[in-house]
Design a protein around this motif. Structure first.
Motif, PDB file in Angstrom:
ATOM      1  N   LYS A 169      21.300   6.989 -19.449  1.00  0.00           N
ATOM      2  CA  LYS A 169      20.909   7.879 -20.539  1.00  0.00           C
ATOM      3  C   LYS A 169      20.769   7.030 -21.807  1.00  0.00           C
ATOM      4  N   GLY A 170      19.909   7.487 -22.711  1.00  0.00           N
ATOM      5  CA  GLY A 170      19.727   6.774 -23.973  1.00  0.00           C
ATOM      6  C   GLY A 170      21.036   6.596 -24.719  1.00  0.00           C
ATOM      7  N   GLY A 171      21.950   7.555 -24.558  1.00  0.00           N
ATOM      8  CA  GLY A 171      23.246   7.468 -25.213  1.00  0.00           C
ATOM      9  C   GLY A 171      24.106   6.339 -24.685  1.00  0.00           C
ATOM     10  N   SER A 172      23.750   5.790 -23.529  1.00  0.00           N
ATOM     11  CA  SER A 172      24.453   4.627 -22.981  1.00  0.00           C
ATOM     12  C   SER A 172      23.743   3.337 -23.360  1.00  0.00           C
ATOM     13  N   TYR A 229      21.120   2.646 -25.754  1.00  0.00           N
ATOM     14  CA  TYR A 229      20.797   2.266 -27.132  1.00  0.00           C
ATOM     15  C   TYR A 229      21.998   1.773 -27.941  1.00  0.00           C
ATOM     16  N   PRO A 230      23.195   2.293 -27.730  1.00  0.00           N
ATOM     17  CA  PRO A 230      24.351   1.679 -28.403  1.00  0.00           C
ATOM     18  C   PRO A 230      24.584   0.231 -27.954  1.00  0.00           C
TER      19      PRO A 230
END
Length: 115
Positions: free
Chosen positions: A47-50, A52-53
């Motif tokens: 997921k982008g939440g994984s 991009y950070p």
């Protein structure tokens, strides 16, 4: 490409920074392409939440650099490339992972022989 990871999720999380660096060894990629590369190599769909950070941390550390690339017929996007510091980090951390794997293999082999 698989929706599910080949390895347990704690392992994937632990290896994610290194995997992102490794995904950039062939050249610059945008975030979605990095995610697809990782999925194709067994990390599952991130997921982008994984993702991009991780990219933000790697950029802050100087391991990757990002540049805005205008899209041809579509929206522009950030493209990430590996820096020389990122390449050095990748080499160091891969050596550490290999050492960890060898240690675990040795320990496991001894346990099987002694079990």
């Amino acid at each position: 490409m698989s929706d599910t990871a080949r390895w347990p999720s704690p392992w994937v999380r632990a290896a994610l920074d290194l995997a992102v660096l490794a995904s950039l060894t062939e050249g610059p990629l945008h975030g979605y392409a990095i995610g697809q590369t990782l999925a194709a190599h067994g990390f599952g769909l991130l997921k982008g939440g994984s993702l991009y950070p991780v990219l933000g941390r790697l950029e802050e550390a100087g391991s990757v650099e990002a540049a805005w690339v205008e899209g041809s017929g579509g929206p522009g996007r950030r493209e990430y490339h590996l820096t020389s510091a990122g390449r050095d980090r990748l080499d160091r951390e891969l050596a550490s992972w290999r050492d960890l794997g060898a240690t675990l293999t040795t320990m496991g082999t001894r346990a099987v022989r002694n079990g």
